[in-house]
Design a protein around this motif. Structure first.
Motif, PDB file in Angstrom:
ATOM      1  N   MET A 119     -31.905  -7.488  22.738  1.00 39.36           N
ATOM      2  CA  MET A 119     -31.182  -7.196  23.959  1.00 39.36           C
ATOM      3  C   MET A 119     -31.488  -5.758  24.355  1.00 39.36           C
ATOM      4  O   MET A 119     -31.418  -4.850  23.553  1.00 39.36           O
ATOM      5  N   ARG A 120     -31.808  -5.596  25.623  1.00 43.07           N
ATOM      6  CA  ARG A 120     -32.097  -4.278  26.174  1.00 43.07           C
ATOM      7  C   ARG A 120     -30.824  -3.751  26.838  1.00 43.07           C
ATOM      8  O   ARG A 120     -30.090  -4.512  27.469  1.00 43.07           O
ATOM      9  N   LEU A 127     -25.676  -1.938  31.562  1.00 43.36           N
ATOM     10  CA  LEU A 127     -26.177  -3.279  31.847  1.00 43.36           C
ATOM     11  C   LEU A 127     -26.854  -3.784  30.581  1.00 43.36           C
ATOM     12  O   LEU A 127     -27.802  -3.171  30.086  1.00 43.36           O
ATOM     13  N   VAL A 134     -29.077  -6.531  28.997  1.00 47.73           N
ATOM     14  CA  VAL A 134     -30.049  -7.507  29.481  1.00 47.73           C
ATOM     15  C   VAL A 134     -30.610  -8.288  28.305  1.00 47.73           C
ATOM     16  O   VAL A 134     -31.406  -7.768  27.519  1.00 47.73           O
ATOM     17  N   GLN A 170     -32.828 -11.102  26.183  1.00 47.96           N
ATOM     18  CA  GLN A 170     -34.249 -11.431  26.192  1.00 47.96           C
ATOM     19  C   GLN A 170     -34.387 -12.919  25.872  1.00 47.96           C
ATOM     20  O   GLN A 170     -34.573 -13.292  24.719  1.00 47.96           O
ATOM     21  N   THR A 201     -26.104 -14.101  24.775  1.00 46.97           N
ATOM     22  CA  THR A 201     -25.509 -13.457  25.945  1.00 46.97           C
ATOM     23  C   THR A 201     -24.634 -12.260  25.588  1.00 46.97           C
ATOM     24  O   THR A 201     -24.290 -11.479  26.468  1.00 46.97           O
ATOM     25  N   ARG A 219     -20.483 -11.138  33.928  1.00 45.34           N
ATOM     26  CA  ARG A 219     -21.786 -11.797  34.031  1.00 45.34           C
ATOM     27  C   ARG A 219     -21.692 -12.941  35.022  1.00 45.34           C
ATOM     28  O   ARG A 219     -20.599 -13.473  35.274  1.00 45.34           O
ATOM     29  N   LEU A 255     -26.532  -9.671  39.455  1.00 45.42           N
ATOM     30  CA  LEU A 255     -26.224 -10.462  38.270  1.00 45.42           C
ATOM     31  C   LEU A 255     -26.546 -11.904  38.609  1.00 45.42           C
ATOM     32  O   LEU A 255     -26.137 -12.393  39.670  1.00 45.42           O
ATOM     33  N   ASP A 291     -31.585 -13.817  34.642  1.00 46.87           N
ATOM     34  CA  ASP A 291     -31.711 -12.696  33.696  1.00 46.87           C
ATOM     35  C   ASP A 291     -30.539 -12.625  32.717  1.00 46.87           C
ATOM     36  O   ASP A 291     -30.643 -11.977  31.689  1.00 46.87           O
ATOM     37  N   ALA A 302     -27.925 -10.880  32.680  1.00 44.88           N
ATOM     38  CA  ALA A 302     -27.428  -9.532  32.402  1.00 44.88           C
ATOM     39  C   ALA A 302     -25.904  -9.509  32.443  1.00 44.88           C
ATOM     40  O   ALA A 302     -25.271 -10.226  33.221  1.00 44.88           O
ATOM     41  N   HIS A 303     -25.336  -8.683  31.572  1.00 44.24           N
ATOM     42  CA  HIS A 303     -23.890  -8.427  31.535  1.00 44.24           C
ATOM     43  C   HIS A 303     -23.679  -6.991  31.995  1.00 44.24           C
ATOM     44  O   HIS A 303     -24.364  -6.083  31.523  1.00 44.24           O
TER      45      HIS A 303
END
Length: 181
Positions: free
Chosen positions: A1-2, A13, A15, A17, A29, A74, A102, A106, A108-109
């Motif tokens: 996770m980025r 954020l 993000v 993968q 998630t 999210r 969002l 992707d 993203a949270h």
């Protein structure tokens, strides 16, 4: 996770993968260890909520008085244009805003720290937005600012199709700013 740090202090954020194959995809998630590395206590979340809205619907701008509330947001289905505004008096970015897309591609949270206003507009035919919130809801602590406040000049991507009565009757950023200062 980025993890991407926003220009607003504390707004993050996350993000994932996703792994794709012929079956579709699999993604993590949320990861409590990664959240903790960035100062977020995953055990502090007290409430999960979900909204479902149609294209053009705008929800917000909402916040909480007192100690405020932190949110992990999210979009589980569809896509939204998400906006946060720093409403923390004394913050170097007080009054500044940032926006994020969002979506269910992707995953993203968005971590929204206590003291921020938050709102979003639905970009797709339908969108489900999920929130993890760190305090139980207390309606006496609700704050709201109009989505079209000229001082904030937020650029919403679509014409607004539906607002709640509460959001339509929300006050101005100037009034809230003066109350908070």
């Amino acid at each position: 996770m980025r993890v991407v740090h926003s220009e607003l202090d504390g707004v993050l954020l996350f993000v994932p993968q996703p792994s794709h194959d012929r079956r579709g995809l699999f993604t993590r998630t949320f990861d409590a260890t990664i959240a903790a590395e960035h100062g977020i206590d995953a055990t502090a979340f007290r409430q999960d909520s979900q909204s479902r809205s149609q294209r053009g619907v705008l929800r917000g701008l909402h916040g909480r008085a007192g100690r405020g509330e932190s949110k992990l947001v999210r979009c589980a289905h569809g896509a939204v244009h998400d906006v946060v505004i720093d409403a923390r008096p004394g913050s170097a970015t007080f009054g500044a805003q940032a926006s994020f897309r969002l979506d269910d591609r992707d995953f993203a949270h968005l971590f929204v720290p206590a003291g921020f206003l938050h709102g979003f507009q639905v970009l797709t035919e339908q969108a489900d937005v999920c929130y993890r919130i760190d305090v139980e809801h207390d309606p006496t602590q609700d704050l709201a600012v109009r989505y079209d406040d000229p001082t904030l000049a937020i650029e919403w991507p679509l014409p607004v199709s539906v607002l709640s009565d509460r959001d339509a009757g929300a006050g101005s950023w100037t009034d809230l700013r003066d109350r908070l200062s």
